[in-house]
Design an enzyme around this catalytic site. Structure first.
Site, short mmCIF file in Angstrom:
data_model
loop_
_atom_site.label_atom_id
_atom_site.label_comp_id
_atom_site.label_asym_id
_atom_site.label_seq_id
_atom_site.Cartn_x
_atom_site.Cartn_y
_atom_site.Cartn_z
N GLU A 116 -27.88 6.53 -71.10
CA GLU A 116 -26.55 6.83 -71.65
C GLU A 116 -26.20 5.74 -72.66
O GLU A 116 -26.13 4.57 -72.32
CB GLU A 116 -25.51 6.85 -70.53
CG GLU A 116 -24.12 7.22 -70.98
CD GLU A 116 -23.17 7.32 -69.82
OE1 GLU A 116 -23.19 6.45 -68.93
OE2 GLU A 116 -22.39 8.30 -69.79
N LYS A 149 -7.48 1.53 -57.97
CA LYS A 149 -8.00 0.27 -58.50
C LYS A 149 -8.50 0.57 -59.92
O LYS A 149 -9.59 1.12 -60.09
CB LYS A 149 -9.15 -0.24 -57.63
CG LYS A 149 -9.43 -1.74 -57.72
CD LYS A 149 -10.08 -2.21 -58.98
CE LYS A 149 -11.38 -1.58 -59.34
NZ LYS A 149 -11.79 -2.02 -60.74
N CYS A 171 -18.01 9.82 -71.47
CA CYS A 171 -19.09 10.33 -70.62
C CYS A 171 -19.65 11.64 -71.15
O CYS A 171 -20.73 12.06 -70.76
CB CYS A 171 -18.56 10.54 -69.21
SG CYS A 171 -17.17 11.67 -69.20
N GLU A 198 -17.24 11.37 -60.71
CA GLU A 198 -17.37 11.73 -62.12
C GLU A 198 -18.17 10.61 -62.77
O GLU A 198 -17.65 9.52 -63.00
CB GLU A 198 -15.98 11.86 -62.75
CG GLU A 198 -15.14 12.98 -62.19
CD GLU A 198 -15.65 14.34 -62.63
OE1 GLU A 198 -15.15 15.35 -62.12
OE2 GLU A 198 -16.55 14.40 -63.49
N1 LIG Z 1 -17.81 11.70 -65.61
C1 LIG Z 1 -16.67 11.22 -66.07
O1 LIG Z 1 -15.61 11.88 -66.07
C2 LIG Z 1 -16.64 9.82 -66.62
C3 LIG Z 1 -15.51 9.42 -67.30
C4 LIG Z 1 -15.49 8.12 -67.83
C5 LIG Z 1 -16.56 7.25 -67.66
N2 LIG Z 1 -17.63 7.69 -66.98
C6 LIG Z 1 -18.79 6.81 -66.84
O2 LIG Z 1 -18.36 5.45 -66.57
C7 LIG Z 1 -19.27 4.55 -67.19
C8 LIG Z 1 -18.50 3.60 -68.08
O3 LIG Z 1 -17.34 3.12 -67.43
P1 LIG Z 1 -17.38 1.72 -66.72
O4 LIG Z 1 -18.21 0.75 -67.51
O5 LIG Z 1 -15.98 1.35 -66.36
O6 LIG Z 1 -18.16 2.07 -65.36
P2 LIG Z 1 -18.37 1.12 -64.11
O7 LIG Z 1 -19.06 1.96 -63.12
O8 LIG Z 1 -18.96 -0.19 -64.50
O9 LIG Z 1 -16.87 0.80 -63.60
C9 LIG Z 1 -16.05 1.84 -63.16
C10 LIG Z 1 -15.07 1.27 -62.14
O10 LIG Z 1 -15.84 0.78 -61.04
C11 LIG Z 1 -15.48 -0.56 -60.78
N3 LIG Z 1 -16.67 -1.27 -60.30
C12 LIG Z 1 -17.62 -1.90 -61.03
N4 LIG Z 1 -18.54 -2.46 -60.22
C13 LIG Z 1 -18.17 -2.16 -58.95
C14 LIG Z 1 -18.70 -2.45 -57.66
N5 LIG Z 1 -19.83 -3.15 -57.50
N6 LIG Z 1 -18.04 -2.00 -56.57
C15 LIG Z 1 -16.91 -1.28 -56.71
N7 LIG Z 1 -16.36 -0.96 -57.90
C16 LIG Z 1 -16.98 -1.41 -58.99
C17 LIG Z 1 -14.97 -1.11 -62.08
O11 LIG Z 1 -14.10 -2.20 -61.86
C18 LIG Z 1 -14.23 0.11 -62.64
O12 LIG Z 1 -12.94 0.17 -62.08
C19 LIG Z 1 -20.24 5.39 -67.99
O13 LIG Z 1 -21.41 5.60 -67.26
C20 LIG Z 1 -19.51 6.72 -68.16
O14 LIG Z 1 -20.39 7.80 -68.34
C21 LIG Z 1 -17.73 8.96 -66.46
O1 LIG Z 2 -15.28 9.81 -70.59
C1 LIG Z 2 -14.51 10.30 -69.87
C2 LIG Z 2 -13.63 11.47 -70.10
O2 LIG Z 2 -13.74 12.35 -69.00
C3 LIG Z 2 -13.95 12.16 -71.38
S1 LIG Z 2 -12.79 13.43 -71.72
O3 LIG Z 2 -11.68 12.80 -72.47
O4 LIG Z 2 -12.32 14.00 -70.45
O5 LIG Z 2 -13.54 14.40 -72.53
#
Ligand SMILES: NC(=O)c1ccc[n+]([C@@H]2O[C@H](COP(=O)([O-])OP(=O)(O)OC[C@H]3O[C@@H](n4cnc5c(N)ncnc54)[C@H](O)[C@@H]3O)[C@@H](O)[C@H]2O)c1
Ligand SMILES: O=C[C@H](O)CS(=O)(=O)O
Length: 488
Positions: free
Chosen positions: A390, A181, A290, A256
């Protein structure tokens, strides 16, 4: 519709069991270009109804896919990798149009994402068990490793391609099937990757992609016991929610999640290198990664030089439409992200910080997307939101320090533990600080650490498990212990 060299890559339907389909309700969700706010296309607004079909399809496909030999799976993954490289330009264009990042970064993301498929096409053939020295002569002990089964992935908008392949590649390599998804803001990259997987010969149902309302879809994915594993990349609150849902049937998960990376510059650092590292670790993807640096700690002895050089580089960054070759900073994904970053600046300044550049909404080339000139805040302290939340945007909060032990305590003073960075030329300090930082990943004299060969992941509230590296496939395997009685 997006004009692509290969129009077959623009898919605006979900993929279940090899069939491109709409929601039963016929409802659709619009997708916009964050730079121009123009309509790109729409995707089916599916719910738990279609999710059940996708799970059934994945279950049936698993019974076939797990019988493919490791070499057969490896060969199909390699074909998928080859097709992605052939379609690199189209895939990069899709990323830029739906997410906003500059084309040069989008191309980098496609190559980074493809590298996981290449890596795990090789790892597929290195899934090994072990024999264990038996404690008695009447039995022989060994282990085998088998695929977990039907898996689900929920991914974020900031890396519309790489966050998908970083999960799907090891899952398929292990013999699992995957229901994805993607984020509703950036679905087209995922759908194009799924089209290429089909073209590579990966059987229908092995990689399904459903789009739509995250809550009902995720509720089904986390409560349906056929789904044995959930892998999530996104914010910590959502990750925590999904883990709680899956706990009802002991669903395995890998997470993640969010970050709050410290970037520490010691007095003996190479300042020019530190400034280069600060730019890439802070402003890549408009600060929407992230692992972006979230807090800068600069030793007092090098503070003035660092600030002066950093400000010059920041003010030289070119903000605009990612499709323009000269662009180095794109838009926020949406208005909410922009508003949150403005609030960070207002909060910090109200508590005594000084904004020495950027922080304003701009309209490059008259574009209506939400663009902010990259900002530097000085005189920041830990009472301000920018130092404990963040940021996920182009704001660099700067603090000074004078003592190593003091800065490590401050750097570790967060519930997050994903990435961290520091600059020094002392070997002894490199070991002391690397071992003291409470993070899953440490960049030493570099601001760019992510690569498929290394384990990516965090500790504390930044996640569970690792992606990429030789460890990534373990997230999709179970160890089975065989005890063979051989008494005559
Ligand atoms: N650690 C990593 O590798 C990594 C990588 C990329 C992003 N992130 C984190 O993701 C965040 C930003 O991305 P984002 O805004 O898409 O995050 P988000 O948590 O809002 O959304 C991520 C996914 O979860 C889904 N989602 C949202 N609300 C939901 C719910 N209530 N139930 C089920 N699924 C739901 C979204 O549709 C999307 O597909 C930041 O905190 C960033 O640090 C972490
Ligand atoms: O933000 C999410 C990604 O994991 C960052 S990276 O491209 O893997 O460094």
């Amino acid at each position: 519709m997006v004009s692509l060299l290969n129009p077959a890559l623009f898919k605006d339907q979900a993929l279940i069991n090899g069939i491109w389909c709409d929601a039963q309700s016929q409802l659709r969700t619009k997708v916009i270009n964050p730079a121009t706010l123009e309509f790109i296309g729409s995707i089916p607004n599916m719910t738990d109804v279609e999710t059940k079909f996708a799970i059934e399809s994945s279950k049936n496909a698993f019974s076939v896919w797990k019988k493919y030999t490791a070499k057969e799976r490896s060969t199909l993954l390699k074909k998928w990798y080859d097709l992605i490289l052939i379609n690199l330009n189209d895939l990069a264009k899709l990323i830029t149009i739906e997410q906003g990042k500059p084309l040069v970064e989008a191309r980098g993301e496609v190559l980074y994402g493809a590298s996981f498929i290449e890596w795990f096409s090789e790892q597929a053939r290195r899934i090994e068990g072990e024999t264990i020295a038996s404690p008695s002569n009447d039995r022989r002990l060994l282990t085998i490793r088998q695929p977990i089964g039907v898996c689900a992935a929920i991914t974020p908008w900031n890396f519309p391609a790489a966050m998908i392949t970083r999960k799907v590649a090891p899952a398929l390599a292990a013999g699992c099937t995957m229901i994805l998804k993607p984020a509703s803001q950036t679905p087209f990259s995922a759908l194009a990757l799924a089209e290429l997987a089909l073209q590579a010969g990966i059987p229908p149902g092995v990689f399904n992609v459903i789009t739509g309302d995250p809550s009902p879809i995720a509720h089904e994915l986390t409560h349906n016991s056929t789904v044995r594993k959930l892998t999530f990349t996104g914010s910590t609150p959502i990750g925590s929610l999904l883990m709680a849902h899956g706990a009802s049937h002991i669903q395995k998960s890998s997470m993640e999640l969010g970050g709050n990376a410290p970037f520490i510059v010691f007095e003996d650092a190479d300042i020019d290198a530190a400034v280069e590292g600060a730019i890439i670790s802070k402003f890549r993807n408009n600060g929407q990664t992230c692992v972006c640096s979230n807090r800068f700690y600069i030793h007092t002895l090098v503070y003035d030089e660092f600030i002066q050089k950093l400000k010059a580089k920041v003010e030289a960054l070119k903000i605009g439409n990612g499709l323009n070759d000269c662009t180095s900073i794109g838009p926020f994904i949406d208005e909410n992200a922009f508003i949150k970053n403005k609030e960070f600046i207002t909060d910090a300044v109200s508590k005594g910080a000084e904004l020495i550049c950027g922080g304003e909404r701009i309209y490059p080339d008259g574009l209506n997307g939400f663009f902010m000139s990259p900002a530097i805040l000085i005189n920041v302290d830990n009472t301000m939101r920018v130092s404990c939340e963040e940021i996920f945007g182009p704001i660099a909060p700067i603090m000074q320090f004078s003592d190593e032990k003091e800065v490590i305590l401050k750097a570790n003073d967060t519930e997050f533990g994903l990435a961290s960075y520091f600059y020094t030329q002392s070997l002894a300090r490199t070991w002391r600080v690397s071992e003291a930082l409470e993070y899953g990943m440490v960049g030493i004299n570099t601001g760019l650490i992510s690569t498929t060969e290394a384990p990516f992941g965090g500790i504390k509230q930044s996640g569970l498990g690792r992606e990429g590296s030789k460890h990534g496939i373990d997230e999709y395997l179970e160890i089975k212990y065989l005890c063979m009685g051989i008494s005559s």
